[in-house]
Scaffold this active site. Structure first.
Site, PDB file in Angstrom:
ATOM      1  CG  MET A   5      -1.910  -1.190   1.181  1.00  0.00           C
ATOM      2  SD  MET A   5      -3.447  -0.887   2.053  1.00  0.00           S
ATOM      3  CE  MET A   5      -2.858  -0.580   3.705  1.00  0.00           C
ATOM      4  N   GLY A   6       2.165   1.098  -0.295  1.00  0.00           N
ATOM      5  CA  GLY A   6       3.061   2.254  -0.355  1.00  0.00           C
ATOM      6  C   GLY A   6       3.512   2.706   1.021  1.00  0.00           C
ATOM      7  CG  LEU A  37       7.235   1.543  -0.774  1.00  0.00           C
ATOM      8  CD1 LEU A  37       7.986   1.388  -2.095  1.00  0.00           C
ATOM      9  CD2 LEU A  37       6.406   0.292  -0.491  1.00  0.00           C
ATOM     10  N   GLY A  75      10.782  -2.736   5.893  1.00  0.00           N
ATOM     11  CA  GLY A  75      10.057  -4.015   5.823  1.00  0.00           C
ATOM     12  C   GLY A  75       9.705  -4.354   4.377  1.00  0.00           C
ATOM     13  CG  HIS A  76       6.853  -1.946   2.295  1.00  0.00           C
ATOM     14  ND1 HIS A  76       6.686  -0.787   3.023  1.00  0.00           N
ATOM     15  CD2 HIS A  76       5.642  -2.570   2.299  1.00  0.00           C
ATOM     16  CE1 HIS A  76       5.432  -0.701   3.429  1.00  0.00           C
ATOM     17  NE2 HIS A  76       4.781  -1.774   3.023  1.00  0.00           N
ATOM     18  N   GLY A 104       4.782 -10.364   3.993  1.00  0.00           N
ATOM     19  CA  GLY A 104       5.553 -10.289   5.237  1.00  0.00           C
ATOM     20  C   GLY A 104       4.878 -11.042   6.368  1.00  0.00           C
ATOM     21  CE  LYS A 106       3.597  -4.596  11.432  1.00  0.00           C
ATOM     22  NZ  LYS A 106       2.168  -4.550  11.147  1.00  0.00           N
ATOM     23  CD  GLN A 142      -1.900  -9.001   4.139  1.00  0.00           C
ATOM     24  OE1 GLN A 142      -2.725  -8.109   4.246  1.00  0.00           O
ATOM     25  NE2 GLN A 142      -0.641  -8.756   3.837  1.00  0.00           N
ATOM     26  CB  VAL A 192      12.034  -5.606   8.706  1.00  0.00           C
ATOM     27  CG1 VAL A 192      13.156  -4.603   8.980  1.00  0.00           C
ATOM     28  CG2 VAL A 192      12.406  -6.520   7.539  1.00  0.00           C
TER      29      VAL A 192
HETATM   30  P1  AMP Z   1       1.384  -2.987   3.481  1.00  0.00           P
HETATM   31  O1  AMP Z   1       1.956  -1.937   2.583  1.00  0.00           O
HETATM   32  O2  AMP Z   1       1.328  -2.606   4.909  1.00  0.00           O
HETATM   33  O3  AMP Z   1       0.094  -3.568   2.940  1.00  0.00           O
HETATM   34  O4  AMP Z   1       2.417  -4.191   3.433  1.00  0.00           O
HETATM   35  C1  AMP Z   1       2.821  -4.765   2.215  1.00  0.00           C
HETATM   36  C2  AMP Z   1       3.583  -6.023   2.518  1.00  0.00           C
HETATM   37  O5  AMP Z   1       4.728  -5.712   3.294  1.00  0.00           O
HETATM   38  C3  AMP Z   1       2.761  -7.042   3.319  1.00  0.00           C
HETATM   39  O6  AMP Z   1       2.991  -8.337   2.829  1.00  0.00           O
HETATM   40  C4  AMP Z   1       3.299  -6.860   4.713  1.00  0.00           C
HETATM   41  O7  AMP Z   1       3.180  -8.021   5.514  1.00  0.00           O
HETATM   42  C5  AMP Z   1       4.759  -6.550   4.433  1.00  0.00           C
HETATM   43  N1  AMP Z   1       5.358  -5.846   5.572  1.00  0.00           N
HETATM   44  C6  AMP Z   1       4.909  -4.732   6.185  1.00  0.00           C
HETATM   45  N2  AMP Z   1       5.700  -4.425   7.233  1.00  0.00           N
HETATM   46  C7  AMP Z   1       6.654  -5.372   7.299  1.00  0.00           C
HETATM   47  C8  AMP Z   1       7.758  -5.627   8.171  1.00  0.00           C
HETATM   48  N3  AMP Z   1       8.037  -4.848   9.204  1.00  0.00           N
HETATM   49  N4  AMP Z   1       8.527  -6.716   7.923  1.00  0.00           N
HETATM   50  C9  AMP Z   1       8.249  -7.537   6.880  1.00  0.00           C
HETATM   51  N5  AMP Z   1       7.224  -7.353   6.030  1.00  0.00           N
HETATM   52  C10 AMP Z   1       6.439  -6.286   6.231  1.00  0.00           C
END
Ligand code: AMP
Length: 284
Positions: free
Chosen positions: A30-31, A33, A36-37, A147, A149, A153, A176
């Site tokens: 979802m940006g 970034l 983690g991303h 992730g 995280k 999901q 991360v």
């Molecule tokens: P989001 O942008 O929050 O929808 O996350 C996009 C992807 O990044 C999802 O698969 C999340 O699980 C992963 N993600 C978000 N935060 C982390 C993190 N701290 N460590 C690893 N993956 C992450």
């Protein structure tokens, strides 16, 4: 690096990559970034030849009253990060591209979406699975990266891919964290410095779960009570759930006698934060 706003141009670019016999990766985001991303994107670059990142704040996974409008959208900075990591294509669709004017088809995974965030965010996982099914259909990746995280999901997406015989692999990358253990999240931006310090208790409570299991304590009620105790050290933390579930079925269990998902959701100030770890009794 290419940036595409339309489904048609993504299909064309991916088709060209596939005709070069390139292995296609998709990293849905979802940006806003962060590292983690970046870890997901780096893994995709390592494993695959052509890496697609989608940046789309998916409205259907937000419940009424949630942070859809104020969710950060720093697109230029995001594109720069993608470029630096070596991403080949960034897909930045509009909501209209993704859903048209009257989307009537939804993907729902049963059971696994009932506990944890599914209970507190009705319709959230329906939005997640539907948008991922659309992205998988548009990009047709060989591998999609998620992730740990967002542990529930990841489990739900894996089940959707298996049940619908989708021709891709799902790779789940480790969470991360900040040096103090706080899981990196786009929503950490909503926290003040003090709230960020308080939020470190989330990982501390999860670590405590792991340590108790290592010490031979397997009664989930006792473990959860102690995790709640740790979280209550910061009065600003409002607990939504502290759960220990079977990591495969996401059913509640009385004793840690298999691989479990220990998961926490809290509210701190403006932010709703989630985190989890997998704990295996066999790890002792
Ligand atoms: P989001 O942008 O929050 O929808 O996350 C996009 C992807 O990044 C999802 O698969 C999340 O699980 C992963 N993600 C978000 N935060 C982390 C993190 N701290 N460590 C690893 N993956 C992450």
């Amino acid at each position: 690096m290419e940036v595409a706003k339309t489904i048609a141009s993504v299909r064309e670019l991916v088709k060209a990559a596939r005709s070069r016999d390139q292995k296609i990766a998709l990293v849905p985001t979802m940006g806003a970034l962060h590292i983690g991303h970046i870890a997901l994107m780096e893994r995709a670059v390592k494993d695959c030849d052509y890496v697609v990142v989608s940046i789309f704040v998916n409205p259907t996974q937000f419940c009424p009253g949630e942070d859809l409008e104020k969710y950060p959208r720093p697109l230029d900075a995001d594109l720069e990060i993608c470029e630096q990591v070596g991403v080949d294509l960034v897909f930045t669709p509009t909501t209209e591209q993704m859903y048209g004017t009257a989307n009537l088809t939804w993907v729902t995974v049963e059971k696994l979406t009932e506990p944890l965030c599914g209970r507190l965010r009705p319709g959230h996982f329906r939005g997640v699975t539907t948008v991922c099914a659309k992205l998988f259909s548009i990009v047709q990746p060989d591998i999609a990266y998620f992730g740990q995280k967002d542990g529930q999901q990841a489990i739900v997406i894996k089940k959707m891919v298996a049940d619908l015989n989708m021709p891709l692999h799902v790779v789940v990358c480790p969470t991360v964290r900040e040096p103090d253990g706080l899981a990196v999240s786009s929503r950490n931006q909503y926290l003040t410095e003090q709230q960020k310090k308080d939020a470190a208790l989330i990982y501390k409570s999860l670590q405590n779960c792991k340590e108790m299991v290592e010490d031979g304590i397997t009664d989930t009620k006792s473990i959860i009570a102690q995790m709640r105790e740790i979280l209550s050290q910061a009065p600003a933390i409002k607990i939504e759930y502290v759960s220990i579930l079977d990591a495969e079925t996401l059913q509640e269990i009385g004793s840690v006698d298999r691989l479990v998902l220990a998961a926490v959701a809290v509210r701190i100030g403006q932010a709703r934060l989630i985190d989890n770890i997998l704990v295996d009794v066999g790890e002792q």
